[in-house]
Design an enzyme around this catalytic site. Structure first.
Site, PDB file in Angstrom:
ATOM      1  N   GLY A  46       0.833  -1.186   0.000  1.00 34.21           N
ATOM      2  CA  GLY A  46       0.000   0.000   0.000  1.00 34.21           C
ATOM      3  C   GLY A  46       0.867   1.236   0.000  1.00 34.21           C
ATOM      4  O   GLY A  46       2.062   1.173   0.274  1.00 34.21           O
ATOM      5  N   GLN A  51       3.432   9.774   1.307  1.00 32.96           N
ATOM      6  CA  GLN A  51       4.659   9.066   0.927  1.00 32.96           C
ATOM      7  C   GLN A  51       5.169   9.486  -0.450  1.00 32.96           C
ATOM      8  O   GLN A  51       6.285   9.115  -0.832  1.00 32.96           O
ATOM      9  CB  GLN A  51       4.434   7.553   0.946  1.00 32.96           C
ATOM     10  N   CYS A  91       7.847  -0.536   5.368  1.00 37.02           N
ATOM     11  CA  CYS A  91       7.224   0.659   4.803  1.00 37.02           C
ATOM     12  C   CYS A  91       8.177   1.240   3.766  1.00 37.02           C
ATOM     13  O   CYS A  91       9.383   1.288   4.005  1.00 37.02           O
ATOM     14  CB  CYS A  91       6.979   1.670   5.921  1.00 37.02           C
ATOM     15  N   LEU A  92       7.620   1.660   2.631  1.00 37.62           N
ATOM     16  CA  LEU A  92       8.476   2.218   1.587  1.00 37.62           C
ATOM     17  C   LEU A  92       9.200   3.477   2.064  1.00 37.62           C
ATOM     18  O   LEU A  92      10.246   3.829   1.524  1.00 37.62           O
ATOM     19  CB  LEU A  92       7.643   2.548   0.338  1.00 37.62           C
ATOM     20  N   HIS A 133      -2.209   0.388   8.615  1.00 38.75           N
ATOM     21  CA  HIS A 133      -0.905   1.033   8.392  1.00 38.75           C
ATOM     22  C   HIS A 133      -1.063   2.271   7.491  1.00 38.75           C
ATOM     23  O   HIS A 133      -0.541   3.344   7.800  1.00 38.75           O
ATOM     24  CB  HIS A 133       0.031  -0.010   7.756  1.00 38.75           C
ATOM     25  N   GLU A 134      -1.814   2.112   6.388  1.00 38.39           N
ATOM     26  CA  GLU A 134      -1.968   3.231   5.444  1.00 38.39           C
ATOM     27  C   GLU A 134      -2.790   4.365   6.063  1.00 38.39           C
ATOM     28  O   GLU A 134      -2.484   5.539   5.873  1.00 38.39           O
ATOM     29  CB  GLU A 134      -2.626   2.758   4.139  1.00 38.39           C
ATOM     30  N   HIS A 137      -0.757   6.505   8.207  1.00 40.74           N
ATOM     31  CA  HIS A 137       0.040   7.496   7.472  1.00 40.74           C
ATOM     32  C   HIS A 137      -0.726   8.813   7.328  1.00 40.74           C
ATOM     33  O   HIS A 137      -0.137   9.889   7.373  1.00 40.74           O
ATOM     34  CB  HIS A 137       0.352   6.992   6.048  1.00 40.74           C
TER      35      HIS A 137
HETATM   36 ZN    ZN Z   1       4.006   2.837   5.156  1.00 41.30          ZN
END
Ligand code: ZN
Length: 192
Positions: A46, A51, A91-92, A133-134, A137
């Site tokens: 995701g 991000q 996480c990216l 998680h998303e 963010h």
């Molecule tokens: Zn993340």
């Protein structure tokens, strides 16, 4: 469509509460297209708009394990959460860092899709963890805020291992420092 540059832990946009989307316009459609492109090669489950440096309440999520459906969720919120379980996360925006966080076993999400329709998603297991998680963010939260610090590791490719990876223990301080260096090298690239 284009791959956008990922923001890294330490960049202020990741710690800001994302603005609600009030209108689905061409810019938003382009943003979602780009987010889909960006998460593709980076192999994330995701991606949230902060991000890619955009402080808007938008996230794109792989909805199935085959990975052929990427949903765009606008103004998503968790309306119901049940249970607690361990989730091994990455996480990216914190590349190669992994750790175990506690996430709900199941969630119900309300959001709006790109057609402006209200949607409800019920999810459990990895998808529930990913959605939580998303959505974190969009509130300026990262998985390291929830992680058990004793479980933090760098996940690095290693041909000698059967899994293809090795896991090197690390600390939050060491990880934060590494991402600060990553942001510095990104700035230098941008300037040259
Ligand atoms: Zn993340």
């Amino acid at each position: 469509m284009a791959v956008r540059e990922i923001t890294y832990c330490g960049e202020p946009v990741l710690r800001r509460k994302a603005r609600r989307v009030h209108e689905i316009d061409d810019d938003l459609v382009r943003l979602v297209d780009d987010m889909r492109d960006t998460m593709g090669p980076a192999a994330g489950m995701g991606l949230a708009a902060p991000q890619v440096g955009v402080s808007l309440a938008v996230t794109t999520v792989w909805m199935d394990t085959e990975g052929d459906e990427v949903a765009a969720l606008i103004n998503p919120k968790i309306v119901k959460r049940e249970g607690e379980e361990e989730s091994f996360e990455g996480c990216l925006s914190l590349p190669t860092l992994r750790g175990i966080a506690t996430r709900p076993t199941s969630v119900v999400i309300e959001a709006v899709n790109l057609d402006g329709e209200e949607i409800v998603i019920e999810a459990e297991g990895i998808l529930a963890h990913c959605l939580a998680h998303e959505i974190d963010h969009l509130r300026g939260k990262l998985f390291i805020d929830l992680v058990d610090p004793d479980t933090l590791v760098w996940m690095r490719p290693d041909e000698r291992k059967e899994s293809g990876y090795r896991f090197d223990p690390t600390t939050l301080a060491e990880a934060t420092e590494a991402f600060t260096r990553l942001i510095e090298s990104k700035r230098q690239r941008e300037q040259s």
